[in-house]
Design a protein around this motif. Structure first.
Motif, short mmCIF file in Angstrom:
data_model
loop_
_atom_site.label_atom_id
_atom_site.label_comp_id
_atom_site.label_asym_id
_atom_site.label_seq_id
_atom_site.Cartn_x
_atom_site.Cartn_y
_atom_site.Cartn_z
N ASP A 26 115.99 113.97 63.73
CA ASP A 26 114.55 113.69 63.62
C ASP A 26 113.87 114.66 62.66
O ASP A 26 113.07 114.25 61.82
CB ASP A 26 113.87 113.76 64.98
CG ASP A 26 114.29 112.64 65.92
OD1 ASP A 26 114.83 111.63 65.42
OD2 ASP A 26 114.09 112.78 67.13
N GLY A 29 114.94 113.99 59.08
CA GLY A 29 114.24 112.81 58.59
C GLY A 29 112.81 113.11 58.20
O GLY A 29 112.32 112.65 57.16
N LYS A 33 110.80 113.21 54.29
CA LYS A 33 109.58 112.43 54.04
C LYS A 33 108.36 113.32 53.81
O LYS A 33 107.24 112.87 53.87
CB LYS A 33 109.31 111.47 55.21
CG LYS A 33 110.37 110.41 55.38
CD LYS A 33 110.37 109.47 54.21
CE LYS A 33 111.39 108.36 54.37
NZ LYS A 33 111.52 107.56 53.17
#
Length: 78
Positions: A26, A29, A33
């Protein structure tokens, strides 16, 4: 340190990196971004595209731009 020792150490490090990535998927990720990832990836992708265009004499500029934009869409936030 021998080649075998370096290879063993590299394998150990790769395993630890893989474990970290799985445990923190998580967070990884989210980092991919982020604004910072966008800025860094834009610079790297622009440089790679420029180099590819230079090497090919610009004969594949459209395809290079397409690949660059595709990759850019997967990293960062824009």
């Amino acid at each position: 340190m021998s080649i075998e020792d370096l290879s063993k150490k590299a394998t150990e490090v790769a395993g630890k990196v893989g474990e970290f990535a799985k445990e923190n998927a998580d967070k990884v990720g989210e980092a991919l971004k982020s604004d910072q990832a966008e800025s860094i990836s834009d610079k790297i992708l622009d440089g790679a595209a420029d180099l590819a265009n230079k090497v090919t004499g610009g004969s594949h500029a459209d395809k290079i731009a397409e690949v660059r934009d595709n990759l850019d869409g997967k990293i960062g936030n824009q």
